[in-house]
Design a protein around this motif. Structure first.
Motif, PDB file in Angstrom:
ATOM      1  N   TYR A 111       0.777  -1.389   0.054  1.00  0.00           N
ATOM      2  CA  TYR A 111       0.061   0.095  -0.058  1.00  0.00           C
ATOM      3  C   TYR A 111       0.846   1.152   0.087  1.00  0.00           C
ATOM      4  O   TYR A 111       0.727   2.323  -0.828  1.00  0.00           O
ATOM      5  N   ARG A 112       1.887   1.323   0.881  1.00  0.00           N
ATOM      6  CA  ARG A 112       2.531   2.449   1.010  1.00  0.00           C
ATOM      7  C   ARG A 112       3.647   2.689  -0.121  1.00  0.00           C
ATOM      8  O   ARG A 112       3.772   3.609  -0.706  1.00  0.00           O
ATOM      9  N   ALA A 113       4.044   1.635  -0.952  1.00  0.00           N
ATOM     10  CA  ALA A 113       4.632   1.555  -1.854  1.00  0.00           C
ATOM     11  C   ALA A 113       3.907   2.242  -3.292  1.00  0.00           C
ATOM     12  O   ALA A 113       4.301   2.850  -3.954  1.00  0.00           O
ATOM     13  N   ASN A 114       2.496   1.660  -3.499  1.00  0.00           N
ATOM     14  CA  ASN A 114       1.918   2.365  -4.281  1.00  0.00           C
ATOM     15  C   ASN A 114       1.655   3.617  -4.235  1.00  0.00           C
ATOM     16  O   ASN A 114       1.557   4.210  -5.226  1.00  0.00           O
ATOM     17  N   ILE A 115       1.260   4.045  -3.051  1.00  0.00           N
ATOM     18  CA  ILE A 115       1.233   5.554  -2.943  1.00  0.00           C
ATOM     19  C   ILE A 115       2.165   6.248  -3.240  1.00  0.00           C
ATOM     20  O   ILE A 115       2.330   7.268  -4.022  1.00  0.00           O
ATOM     21  N   LEU A 116       3.564   5.857  -2.921  1.00  0.00           N
ATOM     22  CA  LEU A 116       4.754   6.742  -3.262  1.00  0.00           C
ATOM     23  C   LEU A 116       4.833   6.749  -5.021  1.00  0.00           C
ATOM     24  O   LEU A 116       5.042   7.558  -5.647  1.00  0.00           O
ATOM     25  N   LEU A 117       4.707   5.474  -5.565  1.00  0.00           N
ATOM     26  CA  LEU A 117       4.858   5.330  -7.045  1.00  0.00           C
ATOM     27  C   LEU A 117       3.756   6.163  -7.752  1.00  0.00           C
ATOM     28  O   LEU A 117       4.160   6.950  -8.714  1.00  0.00           O
ATOM     29  N   GLU A 118       2.567   6.260  -7.060  1.00  0.00           N
ATOM     30  CA  GLU A 118       1.618   7.109  -7.749  1.00  0.00           C
ATOM     31  C   GLU A 118       1.891   8.418  -7.685  1.00  0.00           C
ATOM     32  O   GLU A 118       1.679   9.280  -8.686  1.00  0.00           O
ATOM     33  N   GLN A 119       2.361   8.998  -6.598  1.00  0.00           N
ATOM     34  CA  GLN A 119       2.942  10.491  -6.359  1.00  0.00           C
ATOM     35  C   GLN A 119       4.102  10.722  -7.232  1.00  0.00           C
ATOM     36  O   GLN A 119       4.240  11.889  -7.844  1.00  0.00           O
ATOM     37  N   LEU A 120       4.943   9.665  -7.354  1.00  0.00           N
ATOM     38  CA  LEU A 120       6.129   9.804  -8.234  1.00  0.00           C
ATOM     39  C   LEU A 120       5.710  10.268  -9.684  1.00  0.00           C
ATOM     40  O   LEU A 120       6.049  11.054 -10.545  1.00  0.00           O
ATOM     41  N   SER A 128      13.854  18.023  -7.842  1.00  0.00           N
ATOM     42  CA  SER A 128      14.921  18.802  -8.304  1.00  0.00           C
ATOM     43  C   SER A 128      15.849  17.940  -9.042  1.00  0.00           C
ATOM     44  O   SER A 128      16.624  18.325 -10.226  1.00  0.00           O
ATOM     45  N   ASP A 129      15.967  16.576  -8.725  1.00  0.00           N
ATOM     46  CA  ASP A 129      17.285  15.850  -8.993  1.00  0.00           C
ATOM     47  C   ASP A 129      16.533  14.683  -9.685  1.00  0.00           C
ATOM     48  O   ASP A 129      15.758  13.788  -8.981  1.00  0.00           O
ATOM     49  N   GLU A 130      16.863  14.584 -11.147  1.00  0.00           N
ATOM     50  CA  GLU A 130      16.265  13.409 -11.704  1.00  0.00           C
ATOM     51  C   GLU A 130      16.808  11.988 -11.491  1.00  0.00           C
ATOM     52  O   GLU A 130      16.084  11.067 -11.302  1.00  0.00           O
ATOM     53  N   ASN A 131      18.202  12.154 -10.896  1.00  0.00           N
ATOM     54  CA  ASN A 131      18.700  10.829 -10.484  1.00  0.00           C
ATOM     55  C   ASN A 131      17.901  10.306  -9.073  1.00  0.00           C
ATOM     56  O   ASN A 131      17.619   9.210  -8.978  1.00  0.00           O
ATOM     57  N   LEU A 132      17.705  11.409  -8.312  1.00  0.00           N
ATOM     58  CA  LEU A 132      16.960  10.925  -7.333  1.00  0.00           C
ATOM     59  C   LEU A 132      15.417  10.471  -7.385  1.00  0.00           C
ATOM     60  O   LEU A 132      15.124   9.467  -6.678  1.00  0.00           O
ATOM     61  N   LYS A 133      14.757  11.059  -8.155  1.00  0.00           N
ATOM     62  CA  LYS A 133      13.615  10.637  -8.800  1.00  0.00           C
ATOM     63  C   LYS A 133      13.620   8.964  -9.251  1.00  0.00           C
ATOM     64  O   LYS A 133      12.681   8.299  -8.682  1.00  0.00           O
ATOM     65  N   LYS A 134      14.378   8.783  -9.976  1.00  0.00           N
ATOM     66  CA  LYS A 134      14.585   7.366 -10.645  1.00  0.00           C
ATOM     67  C   LYS A 134      15.020   6.536  -9.513  1.00  0.00           C
ATOM     68  O   LYS A 134      14.529   5.156  -9.362  1.00  0.00           O
ATOM     69  N   ARG A 135      15.886   6.992  -8.653  1.00  0.00           N
ATOM     70  CA  ARG A 135      16.243   5.942  -7.223  1.00  0.00           C
ATOM     71  C   ARG A 135      14.978   5.643  -6.484  1.00  0.00           C
ATOM     72  O   ARG A 135      14.872   4.439  -6.007  1.00  0.00           O
ATOM     73  N   LEU A 136      14.386   6.697  -6.275  1.00  0.00           N
ATOM     74  CA  LEU A 136      12.978   6.693  -5.257  1.00  0.00           C
ATOM     75  C   LEU A 136      12.279   5.652  -6.238  1.00  0.00           C
ATOM     76  O   LEU A 136      11.575   4.912  -5.145  1.00  0.00           O
ATOM     77  N   GLU A 137      11.795   5.540  -7.388  1.00  0.00           N
ATOM     78  CA  GLU A 137      11.013   4.726  -7.996  1.00  0.00           C
ATOM     79  C   GLU A 137      11.593   3.300  -7.753  1.00  0.00           C
ATOM     80  O   GLU A 137      10.869   2.362  -7.636  1.00  0.00           O
ATOM     81  N   ALA A 138      13.018   3.044  -8.111  1.00  0.00           N
ATOM     82  CA  ALA A 138      13.340   1.996  -8.043  1.00  0.00           C
ATOM     83  C   ALA A 138      13.384   1.301  -6.569  1.00  0.00           C
ATOM     84  O   ALA A 138      13.441   0.156  -6.398  1.00  0.00           O
ATOM     85  N   GLU A 139      13.690   2.052  -5.476  1.00  0.00           N
ATOM     86  CA  GLU A 139      13.688   1.582  -4.127  1.00  0.00           C
ATOM     87  C   GLU A 139      12.248   1.145  -3.817  1.00  0.00           C
ATOM     88  O   GLU A 139      11.868   0.116  -3.060  1.00  0.00           O
ATOM     89  N   ALA A 140      11.169   2.023  -4.346  1.00  0.00           N
ATOM     90  CA  ALA A 140       9.704   1.669  -3.989  1.00  0.00           C
ATOM     91  C   ALA A 140       9.285   0.374  -4.935  1.00  0.00           C
ATOM     92  O   ALA A 140       8.744  -0.385  -4.138  1.00  0.00           O
ATOM     93  N   ARG A 141       9.834   0.149  -5.891  1.00  0.00           N
ATOM     94  CA  ARG A 141       9.523  -1.037  -6.542  1.00  0.00           C
ATOM     95  C   ARG A 141      10.130  -2.272  -6.045  1.00  0.00           C
ATOM     96  O   ARG A 141       9.787  -3.507  -6.203  1.00  0.00           O
ATOM     97  N   PHE A 142      11.426  -2.292  -5.675  1.00  0.00           N
ATOM     98  CA  PHE A 142      12.110  -3.196  -4.793  1.00  0.00           C
ATOM     99  C   PHE A 142      11.246  -3.501  -3.649  1.00  0.00           C
ATOM    100  O   PHE A 142      10.966  -4.863  -3.453  1.00  0.00           O
ATOM    101  N   LEU A 143      10.976  -2.639  -2.711  1.00  0.00           N
ATOM    102  CA  LEU A 143      10.180  -3.124  -1.879  1.00  0.00           C
ATOM    103  C   LEU A 143       8.959  -3.470  -1.949  1.00  0.00           C
ATOM    104  O   LEU A 143       8.157  -4.471  -1.236  1.00  0.00           O
TER     105      LEU A 143
END
Length: 502
Positions: A111-120, A128-143
């Motif tokens: 549930y929490r991962a889906n919330i974050l992925l939707e908001q991304l 502001s940092d495209e690399n951070l955005k990609k990393r956060l998506e990758a972290e959420a999808r791993f989890l």
């Protein structure tokens, strides 16, 4: 500092409301999320909330994998214990709190991962940092993949939700075929493996975040688990023969040079040696904060009277959950892992306890004042596991290696344990027996037995030998997974069907 997992709890931001029980554990839209995500830090807090769902993972593996296995003989000690039906293969455990927790906690993480992925997806342009955005998506999808894999291994079919849904939608989502759930898991882990950084990229404050090699290790284990037998149930094994895929991923981890084989078994688990070179992925904890952000797993398999006999405070109020005689007898003379992992007997109030128990994670000099606040991480994947999983793939015919490589790895592990006599021509059964001692009390034994296909022979044989009290029920193949929690079955009758043999 090891802050990342639970720092979200200390912020005071009410971003994710507690999910209601039952099917409402599936993702439900929360209006507060629509206005929360505005800055880089907001999104970082969001991913930290997903990590927070890992907090109970170690306890779950000890209660549902370790206790289910032949490593423990956890039958009645005169009272009714939640672990007794787990170890004794009772049919009526669909209302067991450990079973319920596994279902609900993993779905909360999803549930929490889906919330974050939707908001991304909606508001990621605010990062502001495209690399951070990609990393956060990758972290959420791993989890998300991590939580789904935990569900599949314990329950088989589960509801498949890859987006935020409303409560009334959740009530229409049935359990999906295991193959469909695996498709999401694999897609998420492939993305994570391609977009997560190597471990050295993270700053010190971010140690413990997932890396590309953690994603590859998990994906390898997914392929191996899929390759296991089906037992003619809708469980985690699909007999898919993907050992070569798994082997290739594990080889990448080995050749990365980011991890190494520790010379000391005991030092891997030292409170003063966390984040050591053996650790591929772990659940991070830190003590001394309010709210509490420490661990509880060190005392899960430890009786309170042992703590008290050493002048320490009561922990979980638990009685002894004995190591099985079969497990004790499996250690060879000179194996230093036995004394480190197992306490054999003690005296409390002039009463002699002769049974043994696992104490692997307990350092009596580090017992916290709050039993919920132990300052030790839980290692999910370590380098030794990567090596032995690779050996397992070789035994299943993965190309590019030979059985002599399996012998070399097993002997390396044995030598560290103080065993000087080498072994040769290691079979799958022997490999699993070596894994049993190496990963004792780490929550892997039941998963190893199910994946290897040995559960239907080893468990009945163990019951016949070790069940001196005659309380363990006959093992049937449907017990390779757990029942769907009864409260889930009741919330909308007919939506789910119960797993076979329950």
């Amino acid at each position: 500092m090891k802050k990342l997992v639970y720092i979200f709890l200390a912020t005071g931001v009410v971003l994710f409301s507690s999910c209601e029980k039952d099917l409402d554990q599936l993702p439900i839209s929360n209006a507060s999320t629509e206005t929360f995500y505005k800055t880089n830090n907001d999104f970082i807090q969001g991913i930290n909330a997903v990590y927070n769902s890992l907090r109970g993972y170690p306890d779950r593996q000890l209660n549902l994998s370790e206790t289910r296995s032949d490593n423990l003989y956890a039958v009645s000690d005169g009272g009714v214990r939640d672990w007794e039906g787990i170890n004794s293969f009772h049919k009526g455990i669909s209302s067991n709190p450990y079973v319920i927790e596994a279902w609900e906690a993993n779905l909360t993480g999803i549930y929490r991962a889906n919330i974050l992925l939707e908001q991304l997806s909606k508001n990621g342009n605010l990062i502001s940092d495209e690399n951070l955005k990609k990393r956060l998506e990758a972290e959420a999808r791993f989890l998300r993949a991590f939580f789904y894999f935990d569900l599949v291994r314990f329950f088989g079919k589960v509801p498949l939700v890859d987006k935020v849904v409303l409560a009334n939608e959740a009530l229409t989502i049935p359990r999906s075929p295991v193959s469909d759930v695996y498709n999401l898991i694999i897609a998420d882990l492939e993305f994570a493996g391609n977009n997560l950084p190597s471990p050295e990229v993270y700053a010190a404050a971010d140690k413990g975040r997932v890396t590309k090699f953690a994603a590859k290790t998990l994906l390898a284990l997914v392929y191996m688990t899929r390759s296991g037998p089906t037992y003619d149930i809708e469980g985690p094994g699909l007999n898919s023969n993907e050992w070569s895929k798994a082997s290739g991923l594990l080889t990448e981890v080995i050749l990365s040079g980011k991890y190494s084989f520790s010379a000391s078994y005991q030092n891997i688990f030292s409170y003063t040696n966390e984040n050591n070179a053996e650790v591929v992925f772990d659940v991070q904890y830190i003590s001394g904060f309010s709210p509490v952000m420490g661990a509880t797993f060190p005392w899960v398999l430890v009786p309170d009277t042992w703590f008290q006999s050493n002048g320490k405070a009561t922990q979980g109020g638990l009685t002894i959950r004995p190591v099985s005689n079969n497990m004790l007898a499996s250690y060879e003379n000179g194996d230093n892992r036995k004394a480190f992992s197992i306490q054999t007997g003690y005296i409390y109030n002039n009463v002699v306890e002769t049974q043994s128990f696992f104490k692997k994670y307990v350092d009596l000099t580090k017992v916290p004042s709050n039993r919920l606040d132990w300052p030790i991480n839980f290692i999910v994947f370590r380098y030794t596991d990567v090596l032995l999983l690779k050996a397992e793939c070789v035994l299943h015919g993965a190309p590019g290696s030979q059985t002599t490589d399996v012998d070399d790895v097993v002997n390396q592990v044995r030598q560290r344990a103080g065993l000087t006599s080498p072994v040769s021509n290691v079979t799958l059964s022997r490999l699993m027996e070596e894994r049993r001692k190496e990963f004792a009390a780490e929550g892997s034994r039941w998963h190893d037995l199910v994946r290897s296909g040995l559960v239907t022979s080893i468990i009945p044989a163990w019951i016949a030998l070790d069940d001196i009290k005659g309380q363990i029920q006959p093992f049937v193949k449907g017990y390779a997974v757990y029942p769907v929690p009864q409260d889930q079955m009741d919330i909308k009758p007919g939506l789910y069907s119960q797993n076979s043999d329950y």
